[in-house]
Design an enzyme around this catalytic site. Structure first.
Site, PDB file in Angstrom:
ATOM      1  N   VAL A 124      28.082  47.062  -6.474  1.00 55.93           N
ATOM      2  CA  VAL A 124      27.512  45.637  -6.964  1.00 55.93           C
ATOM      3  C   VAL A 124      28.733  44.674  -6.373  1.00 55.93           C
ATOM      4  O   VAL A 124      28.440  43.465  -5.858  1.00 55.93           O
ATOM      5  CB  VAL A 124      27.442  45.428  -8.338  1.00 55.93           C
ATOM      6  N   GLY A 171      38.194  53.217  -6.202  1.00 56.65           N
ATOM      7  CA  GLY A 171      36.880  52.422  -6.729  1.00 56.65           C
ATOM      8  C   GLY A 171      36.418  51.863  -5.761  1.00 56.65           C
ATOM      9  O   GLY A 171      35.192  51.311  -6.000  1.00 56.65           O
ATOM     10  N   PRO A 182      41.356  49.138  -7.791  1.00 56.75           N
ATOM     11  CA  PRO A 182      42.186  50.221  -7.303  1.00 56.75           C
ATOM     12  C   PRO A 182      41.468  50.682  -5.957  1.00 56.75           C
ATOM     13  O   PRO A 182      40.266  50.868  -5.957  1.00 56.75           O
ATOM     14  CB  PRO A 182      41.994  51.159  -8.584  1.00 56.75           C
ATOM     15  N   ASP A 199      25.961  42.022 -15.002  1.00 63.70           N
ATOM     16  CA  ASP A 199      24.833  42.831 -15.799  1.00 63.70           C
ATOM     17  C   ASP A 199      25.189  42.458 -17.214  1.00 63.70           C
ATOM     18  O   ASP A 199      24.909  42.839 -18.126  1.00 63.70           O
ATOM     19  CB  ASP A 199      25.169  44.311 -15.543  1.00 63.70           C
TER      20      ASP A 199
END
Length: 251
Positions: free
Chosen positions: A33, A56, A53, A116
């Site tokens: 996303v 990720g 980080p 979201d």
């Protein structure tokens, strides 16, 4: 009388083309996303900083970092990251931290989008079709992003090929018209004449229009008429024109 005017629907968003060139945008997160958010703001020429980080990071985000397209910090979000920021986008799987960021942004009056979580968004990202300068956005106001994508694809499928080129050509025609009729008082007439061209010529004809067509078409500005594309392309009308060197073509 009231029935003559549009009814207020409510529940919508004010859809704008937000100019963020050189604005400082902070993206918190580095997943799929976040990759989409980063692309959107880079396309708008923003200065982007990514906080996440390294473990990720999405491959696309890694690519942006390696190419120097964004400034990157390999760590989690810190409140000081909001210093000197114009916009914040979060895309992390941590609702609590997202809410904290949202509240901090509200305190600092920074526009923010929490992925979201519609209630924690000052604005939404819609599904966008892009063809050169043409951008078409479909928004469901946070209700159905996938449906927005489906609607956007259906709209795009019904547009002429190279419609973006038509937009560029109309822009070029407007610039040429300003040189032909530069006076401020000509403004309303210029706008009205350009509107008629866009309404009376088809999108396919605007795509096909070349610079020679533009120059011929501009000859009809002074008499305030709009010939058909066929008349301009075939030059039938041009043979009936005389030339006034002080202004251009006139009847």
């Amino acid at each position: 009388m009231s029935e003559e005017f549009p009814a207020i629907q409510g529940g919508g968003s004010l859809i704008l083309a937000w100019q963020i060139r050189n604005k400082r945008v902070l993206v918190v997160g580095g997943g799929e996303v976040a990759a989409g958010r980063i692309l959107n703001v880079l396309n708008a020429d923003a200065k982007v900083t990514v906080i996440s980080p390294r473990s990720g990071l999405n491959p696309e985000v890694v690519h942006r970092i390696e190419k120097g397209q964004v400034t990157y910090h390999d760590r989690k979000f810190e409140p000081s990251d909001l210093d000197n920021v114009d916009m914040v986008l979060t895309a992390i799987d941590d609702p609590a931290t997202s809410t904290v960021i949202w509240k901090l942004c509200k305190e600092r009056k920074i526009a923010a989008n929490i992925a979201d979580v519609p209630p924690e968004c000052d604005f939404y990202f819609g599904s966008v079709h892009r063809d050169g300068p043409l951008q078409i956005m479909v928004s469901t106001n946070g209700n159905g992003p996938k449906l927005a994508s489906i609607v956007r694809k259906q709209i795009a499928a019904n547009l002429p090929v190279d419609i973006g080129a038509a937009v560029q050509k109309v822009g070029m025609l407007r610039k040429k018209l300003r040189k032909v009729a530069p006076d401020v008082e000509e403004g309303p007439k210029r706008m009205g004449w350009m509107s008629r061209v866009c309404e009376e010529w088809s999108l396919e004809e605007l795509v096909e229009m070349d610079e020679e067509d533009m120059d011929r078409l501009l000859g009809f500005y002074k008499p305030n008429t709009v010939p058909t594309f066929e008349e301009v392309r075939l030059g039938d009308a041009a043979e009936e024109l005389a030339f006034d060197g002080s202004f251009g073509w006139w009847i």
